[in-house]
Write a protein that holds these residues in place. Structure first.
Motif, PDB file in Angstrom:
ATOM      1  N   PRO A   1      53.234 -18.073  23.249  1.00 35.61           N
ATOM      2  CA  PRO A   1      53.267 -16.607  23.279  1.00 35.61           C
ATOM      3  C   PRO A   1      53.112 -16.039  21.862  1.00 35.61           C
ATOM      4  N   PRO A   2      52.230 -15.032  21.696  1.00 33.55           N
ATOM      5  CA  PRO A   2      51.999 -14.475  20.357  1.00 33.55           C
ATOM      6  C   PRO A   2      53.298 -14.088  19.648  1.00 33.55           C
ATOM      7  N   ALA A   3      54.310 -13.600  20.399  1.00 24.26           N
ATOM      8  CA  ALA A   3      55.567 -13.187  19.746  1.00 24.26           C
ATOM      9  C   ALA A   3      56.258 -14.398  19.127  1.00 24.26           C
ATOM     10  N   ALA A   4      56.221 -15.540  19.821  1.00 23.55           N
ATOM     11  CA  ALA A   4      56.856 -16.752  19.281  1.00 23.55           C
ATOM     12  C   ALA A   4      56.079 -17.263  18.071  1.00 23.55           C
ATOM     13  N   VAL A   5      54.744 -17.140  18.135  1.00 24.84           N
ATOM     14  CA  VAL A   5      53.915 -17.602  17.001  1.00 24.84           C
ATOM     15  C   VAL A   5      54.204 -16.733  15.784  1.00 24.84           C
ATOM     16  N   SER A   6      54.219 -15.386  15.959  1.00 26.60           N
ATOM     17  CA  SER A   6      54.472 -14.530  14.781  1.00 26.60           C
ATOM     18  C   SER A   6      55.872 -14.734  14.241  1.00 26.60           C
ATOM     19  N   ALA A   7      56.820 -15.034  15.127  1.00 28.72           N
ATOM     20  CA  ALA A   7      58.207 -15.230  14.651  1.00 28.72           C
ATOM     21  C   ALA A   7      58.426 -16.632  14.102  1.00 28.72           C
ATOM     22  N   GLY A   8      57.433 -17.501  14.246  1.00 29.71           N
ATOM     23  CA  GLY A   8      57.608 -18.894  13.787  1.00 29.71           C
ATOM     24  C   GLY A   8      58.651 -19.620  14.618  1.00 29.71           C
ATOM     25  N   ASP A   9      58.736 -19.255  15.893  1.00 33.13           N
ATOM     26  CA  ASP A   9      59.740 -19.869  16.774  1.00 33.13           C
ATOM     27  C   ASP A   9      59.160 -21.161  17.370  1.00 33.13           C
ATOM     28  N   TRP A  10      59.086 -22.192  16.526  1.00 36.72           N
ATOM     29  CA  TRP A  10      58.437 -23.443  16.941  1.00 36.72           C
ATOM     30  C   TRP A  10      59.244 -24.183  18.004  1.00 36.72           C
ATOM     31  N   ALA A  11      60.571 -23.982  17.985  1.00 35.75           N
ATOM     32  CA  ALA A  11      61.405 -24.632  19.004  1.00 35.75           C
ATOM     33  C   ALA A  11      61.053 -24.086  20.389  1.00 35.75           C
ATOM     34  N   ALA A  12      60.813 -22.786  20.454  1.00 32.06           N
ATOM     35  CA  ALA A  12      60.450 -22.183  21.755  1.00 32.06           C
ATOM     36  C   ALA A  12      59.115 -22.750  22.231  1.00 32.06           C
ATOM     37  N   ILE A  13      58.197 -22.934  21.304  1.00 30.76           N
ATOM     38  CA  ILE A  13      56.875 -23.463  21.680  1.00 30.76           C
ATOM     39  C   ILE A  13      56.986 -24.931  22.087  1.00 30.76           C
ATOM     40  N   ARG A  14      57.802 -25.690  21.363  1.00 29.36           N
ATOM     41  CA  ARG A  14      58.021 -27.096  21.757  1.00 29.36           C
ATOM     42  C   ARG A  14      58.603 -27.158  23.174  1.00 29.36           C
ATOM     43  N   ASP A  15      59.586 -26.286  23.462  1.00 31.70           N
ATOM     44  CA  ASP A  15      60.225 -26.309  24.782  1.00 31.70           C
ATOM     45  C   ASP A  15      59.239 -25.909  25.885  1.00 31.70           C
ATOM     46  N   GLU A  16      58.415 -24.930  25.588  1.00 32.38           N
ATOM     47  CA  GLU A  16      57.413 -24.484  26.574  1.00 32.38           C
ATOM     48  C   GLU A  16      56.410 -25.617  26.838  1.00 32.38           C
ATOM     49  N   ALA A  17      56.026 -26.306  25.753  1.00 29.86           N
ATOM     50  CA  ALA A  17      55.086 -27.431  25.889  1.00 29.86           C
ATOM     51  C   ALA A  17      55.721 -28.548  26.722  1.00 29.86           C
ATOM     52  N   ALA A  18      56.989 -28.831  26.459  1.00 30.53           N
ATOM     53  CA  ALA A  18      57.665 -29.915  27.189  1.00 30.53           C
ATOM     54  C   ALA A  18      57.770 -29.560  28.675  1.00 30.53           C
ATOM     55  N   LYS A  19      58.005 -28.273  28.944  1.00 34.67           N
ATOM     56  CA  LYS A  19      58.102 -27.817  30.343  1.00 34.67           C
ATOM     57  C   LYS A  19      56.744 -28.024  31.042  1.00 34.67           C
ATOM     58  N   ALA A  20      55.690 -27.648  30.343  1.00 36.53           N
ATOM     59  CA  ALA A  20      54.344 -27.810  30.933  1.00 36.53           C
ATOM     60  C   ALA A  20      54.027 -29.294  31.123  1.00 36.53           C
ATOM     61  N   ARG A  21      54.385 -30.116  30.134  1.00 32.04           N
ATOM     62  CA  ARG A  21      54.123 -31.567  30.234  1.00 32.04           C
ATOM     63  C   ARG A  21      54.808 -32.145  31.480  1.00 32.04           C
ATOM     64  N   ARG A  22      56.098 -31.757  31.677  1.00 28.13           N
ATOM     65  CA  ARG A  22      56.839 -32.263  32.853  1.00 28.13           C
ATOM     66  C   ARG A  22      56.163 -31.826  34.140  1.00 28.13           C
ATOM     67  N   ARG A  23      55.754 -30.565  34.161  1.00 32.24           N
ATOM     68  CA  ARG A  23      55.131 -30.010  35.382  1.00 32.24           C
ATOM     69  C   ARG A  23      53.828 -30.746  35.695  1.00 32.24           C
ATOM     70  N   VAL A  24      53.016 -30.976  34.678  1.00 35.43           N
ATOM     71  CA  VAL A  24      51.742 -31.680  34.904  1.00 35.43           C
ATOM     72  C   VAL A  24      52.034 -33.100  35.384  1.00 35.43           C
ATOM     73  N   ASP A  25      52.973 -33.756  34.743  1.00 35.40           N
ATOM     74  CA  ASP A  25      53.278 -35.144  35.124  1.00 35.40           C
ATOM     75  C   ASP A  25      53.806 -35.205  36.564  1.00 35.40           C
ATOM     76  N   GLU A  26      54.643 -34.237  36.938  1.00 37.14           N
ATOM     77  CA  GLU A  26      55.165 -34.206  38.326  1.00 37.14           C
ATOM     78  C   GLU A  26      54.026 -34.021  39.319  1.00 37.14           C
ATOM     79  N   LEU A  27      53.142 -33.078  38.992  1.00 37.67           N
ATOM     80  CA  LEU A  27      52.024 -32.807  39.908  1.00 37.67           C
ATOM     81  C   LEU A  27      51.127 -34.027  40.065  1.00 37.67           C
ATOM     82  N   ARG A  28      50.893 -34.700  38.957  1.00 41.50           N
ATOM     83  CA  ARG A  28      50.002 -35.867  38.991  1.00 41.50           C
ATOM     84  C   ARG A  28      50.656 -37.032  39.745  1.00 41.50           C
ATOM     85  N   ALA A  29      51.996 -37.102  39.676  1.00 34.64           N
ATOM     86  CA  ALA A  29      52.706 -38.202  40.326  1.00 34.64           C
ATOM     87  C   ALA A  29      52.847 -37.971  41.832  1.00 34.64           C
ATOM     88  N   ALA A  30      52.732 -36.695  42.257  1.00 39.23           N
ATOM     89  CA  ALA A  30      52.986 -36.357  43.670  1.00 39.23           C
ATOM     90  C   ALA A  30      51.913 -36.917  44.600  1.00 39.23           C
TER      91      ALA A  30
END
Ligand SMILES: O=C[C@H](O)COP(=O)(O)O
Ligand SMILES: CC(=O)C(=O)O
Length: 214
Positions: A185-214
């Motif tokens: 999200p642009p707000a997280a990028v401008s704020a340098g909130d890298w932890a939020a971006i890492r968490d969002e990425a990890a959430k997406a990674r889990r979701r993709v892996d779950e979908l692929r495993a189903a």
């Protein structure tokens, strides 16, 4: 786009599309994405810092597959290749850009939103395409309709994709991956909130892996 590049994008599943304010931010952001399990990034040329960001991420984060986005002029292909991009994405298709991609020797994912555009890209041997802007151009119903006459084409829908519809897109057999800005999200990028971006990425990674495993 060769099979090897398609496989890399398919394996990642989601492609964060990022327009960064400066190159240093791009490196921190790319590291956050890698920490979350996302190893493909589309860095667009929409900001002044776009080219420098590609160069910095390609140099500092060798594990990241760096794609240059919003490439809309022929000369930009050689520029992004020299900066270290491994592939290129454009919002649309043109024969001039197809020639430039081939001259630069870069894999290219052009954007399409209609059957005629799929046919023009197909005349140039392009069967891996961005479906852009996905939601605005008809979403899942449109991509299903396009898959009828073009069963060999694979798409990366981008535009309006988010956590709510990610699963619906990735469940379609003609979808190799999806792209979008929701991961960074642009707000997280401008704020340098890298932890939020890492968490969002990890959430997406889990979701993709779950979908692929189903
Ligand atoms: O290529 C990027 C598009 O502008 C997608 O943006 P969006 O995910 O915010 O709809
Ligand atoms: C939308 C898109 O594909 C791009 O900016 O490259």
């Amino acid at each position: 786009m060769s099979d090897i590049h398609i496989e890399r994008m398919k394996a990642c599943g989601v492609i964060p599309v990022v327009s960064v304010p400066d190159a240093a931010a791009a490196v921190s952001l790319a590291r956050a994405l890698l920490d979350g399990g996302i190893d493909v990034i589309e860095l667009t040329l929409r900001t002044e810092a776009g080219l420098a960001a590609i160069e910095a991420v390609a140099r500092e984060c060798p594990q990241m597959f760096v794609i240059a986005g919003t490439v809309v002029q022929p000369a930009q292909f050689a520029q992004v290749r020299d900066a270290g991009a491994k592939a290129v994405v454009s919002p649309g298709f043109s024969e001039t850009l197809d020639d430039a991609a081939k001259a630069a020797g870069l894999p290219w994912l052009p954007g399409v939103a209609t059957a005629s555009e799929v046919m023009r890209a197909g005349e140039r041997g392009r069967t891996a395409l961005k479906f852009f802007p996905a939601e605005q151009a008809g979403g899942i119903a449109m991509i299903k309709a396009l898959a009828g006459p073009f069963p060999k084409v694979v798409f990366c829908p981008t535009g309006g994709v988010n956590t709510a519809n990610l699963g619906d897109y990735l469940s379609q057999k003609m979808v190799m991956c999806v792209g979008g800005t929701w991961l960074t999200p642009p707000a997280a990028v401008s704020a340098g909130d890298w932890a939020a971006i890492r968490d969002e990425a990890a959430k997406a990674r889990r979701r993709v892996d779950e979908l692929r495993a189903a």
